[in-house]
Design an enzyme around this catalytic site. Structure first.
Site, PDB file in Angstrom:
ATOM      1  N   GLY A 122      -7.498  10.142 -12.763  1.00 20.84           N
ATOM      2  CA  GLY A 122      -7.084   8.813 -12.304  1.00 20.84           C
ATOM      3  C   GLY A 122      -8.121   7.778 -12.716  1.00 20.84           C
ATOM      4  N   GLY A 165      -7.370   3.921 -12.842  1.00 19.08           N
ATOM      5  CA  GLY A 165      -6.930   3.220 -11.620  1.00 19.08           C
ATOM      6  C   GLY A 165      -7.948   2.196 -11.146  1.00 19.08           C
ATOM      7  CD  GLN A 166      -8.481  -1.594  -6.187  1.00 22.91           C
ATOM      8  OE1 GLN A 166      -7.820  -0.871  -5.460  1.00 22.91           O
ATOM      9  NE2 GLN A 166      -8.977  -2.746  -5.785  1.00 22.91           N
ATOM     10  CG  ASP A 188      -5.005   7.649 -15.440  1.00 29.49           C
ATOM     11  OD1 ASP A 188      -5.711   7.035 -14.622  1.00 29.49           O
ATOM     12  OD2 ASP A 188      -3.755   7.754 -15.323  1.00 29.49           O
ATOM     13  CB  ILE A 189      -0.612   9.929 -16.010  1.00 32.36           C
ATOM     14  CG1 ILE A 189       0.700  10.612 -16.362  1.00 32.36           C
ATOM     15  CG2 ILE A 189      -0.405   8.500 -15.564  1.00 32.36           C
ATOM     16  CD1 ILE A 189       0.598  12.117 -16.280  1.00 32.36           C
ATOM     17  NE  ARG A 190      -1.643   3.532 -15.534  1.00 32.60           N
ATOM     18  CZ  ARG A 190      -2.799   2.892 -15.352  1.00 32.60           C
ATOM     19  NH1 ARG A 190      -3.558   2.589 -16.397  1.00 32.60           N
ATOM     20  NH2 ARG A 190      -3.244   2.586 -14.139  1.00 32.60           N
ATOM     21  CG  ASP A 231       1.035  15.841 -14.774  1.00 28.10           C
ATOM     22  OD1 ASP A 231       2.240  16.144 -14.923  1.00 28.10           O
ATOM     23  OD2 ASP A 231       0.496  15.704 -13.653  1.00 28.10           O
ATOM     24  CE1 TYR A 276      -3.317   5.094   1.373  1.00 29.70           C
ATOM     25  CE2 TYR A 276      -2.851   6.425  -0.553  1.00 29.70           C
ATOM     26  CZ  TYR A 276      -3.715   5.651   0.170  1.00 29.70           C
ATOM     27  OH  TYR A 276      -5.000   5.414  -0.286  1.00 29.70           O
ATOM     28  CE  LYS A 289      -5.257   9.194  -0.307  1.00 25.30           C
ATOM     29  NZ  LYS A 289      -5.987   9.893  -1.382  1.00 25.30           N
TER      30      LYS A 289
HETATM   31  C1  VAH Z   1      -3.508   0.769   0.110  1.00 23.45           C
HETATM   32  N1  VAH Z   1      -5.549   0.031  -1.017  1.00 23.45           N
HETATM   33  O1  VAH Z   1      -3.330  -0.389   0.411  1.00 23.45           O
HETATM   34  C2  VAH Z   1      -4.911   1.171  -0.384  1.00 23.45           C
HETATM   35  C3  VAH Z   1      -5.780   1.604   0.760  1.00 23.45           C
HETATM   36  C4  VAH Z   1      -6.562   1.056   3.052  1.00 23.45           C
HETATM   37  C5  VAH Z   1      -5.711   0.648   1.940  1.00 23.45           C
HETATM   38  O2  VAH Z   1      -5.481   2.898   1.142  1.00 23.45           O
HETATM   39  O3  VAH Z   1      -2.653   1.596   0.201  1.00 23.45           O
END
Ligand code: VAH
Length: 313
Positions: free
Chosen positions: A6, A9-10, A32-34, A50, A140, A144
């Site tokens: 990744g 990513g950010q 990364d995938i891209r 991947d 999400y 986590k």
């Molecule tokens: C999101 N930037 O917004 C992430 C993060 C706490 C936020 O997990 O999903």
């Protein structure tokens, strides 16, 4: 050597660049995938990867003699609500692949990011403790929370050295965030400079824990370089720098761009933000490995407006 999954990513982009500066470009492999931005692609080895494909991941680990993996690939909170099963699959399969490589001694150390998204509506909202009620209501957040439990299990059961941080919302100028609920805190600076106005998708008084990316990257390296005997948390560490509302960041920007105007049009992401804490207690990280933030809101605003304006890569 080190592999960042990744890497485009950010967080991954800045993590890769920082690790390359610290350990040498050739010792830090970006996967990364891209493909990523020019700075990332020109600074060291890159692999299209991947990480849900165990065999492909194992091949990269063997070829580059990887001993440390940063797993930064995930689908974030807002996008995950639109594609729940894709999010679960991406967020969990990659984690199991990396933890199993460590269990089988094919790599030595793992970093895996968690998030304040593990907390839910009945979690204590201010100064949220390290260990507390966690009933996340987002896909999400569920991924986590489950990932934290698996990290702790692999450490206790197989001695895997996996380390983790519950990142707050992260603010960066080198990279754009992707699909998060806290993305407004990055977009607002870009729009302030380009349009002198911003329509915020969260309400004015939505207070959330936030952190400037330089602090988040430094915390990650400090944790990864800490003496293992000082690490008492193998699920994921609470980490904190500041908390602010959209109104407060708008006021901070107005101090530099007086004509900046903000308006509010809360969307589906408001319901996600409403389940998250407004501030975090990170005493354990401070005690175990000396964590201390450096950037507050005003310094973050100066860094963001100063660097975005100069259009640095
Ligand atoms: C999101 N930037 O917004 C992430 C993060 C706490 C936020 O997990 O999903």
């Amino acid at each position: 050597s080190i592999l960042i999954i990744g890497a485009c990513g950010q967080i991954g982009t800045e993590l890769t660049l920082t690790l390359r500066n610290r350990y040498g470009n050739e010792n830090v492999i970006a996967g990364d995938i891209r493909e990523g931005n020019e700075t990332l692609m020109d600074s060291g080895p890159f692999e299209i990867l991947d990480a849900t494909d165990y065999d492909a991941l194992e091949e990269v680990v063997a070829y580059y003699e990887i001993n440390e993996v940063y797993l930064m690939a995930a689908m974030l909170s807002a996008t995950a609500e639109k594609f729940p099963m894709r999010a679960w699959n991406l967020n969990m399969k990659t984690l199991f692949n990396v933890l199993n490589l460590a269990r089988d001694k094919k790599i030595d150390t793992v970093f895996w990011p968690s998030s304040i998204a593990v907390f839910g509506p009945n979690t204590p909202e201010t100064l949220t403790p390290q260990s507390t009620v966690m009933e996340p209501t987002t896909v999400y957040g569920i991924s986590k929370q489950s990932g934290e439990r698996w990290c702790n299990y692999y450490h206790n059961k197989f001695g895997v050295d996996v380390r983790s941080i519950r990142y707050p919302g992260l603010i960066s100028w080198k990279t754009m965030p992707g699909g998060g609920t806290t993305d407004y805190a990055v977009e607002i600076y870009h729009k302030a400079l380009s349009d002198k106005k911003y329509t915020c998708f969260l309400s004015a008084d939505t207070e959330l824990p936030m952190m400037f990316m330089d602090d988040a990257i430094r915390a990650t390296l400090e944790l990864m370089e800490a003496d293992p005997k000082n690490i008492t948390v193998r699920s994921s560490y609470n980490l904190s720098a500041m908390s602010f509302t959209p109104a407060q960041v708008a006021a901070s920007i107005k101090g530099h761009i007086p004509e900046f105007e903000i308006s509010y049009q809360p969307d589906f992401r408001q319901a996600i933000a409403d389940t998250w804490p407004s501030s975090i207690d990170d005493t354990q990280a401070r005690r175990d490995w000396g964590w201390k933030p450096r950037f507050d809101l005003e310094e973050t605003t100066k860094e963001m407006l100063g660097n975005i304006k100069s259009g640095r890569p």
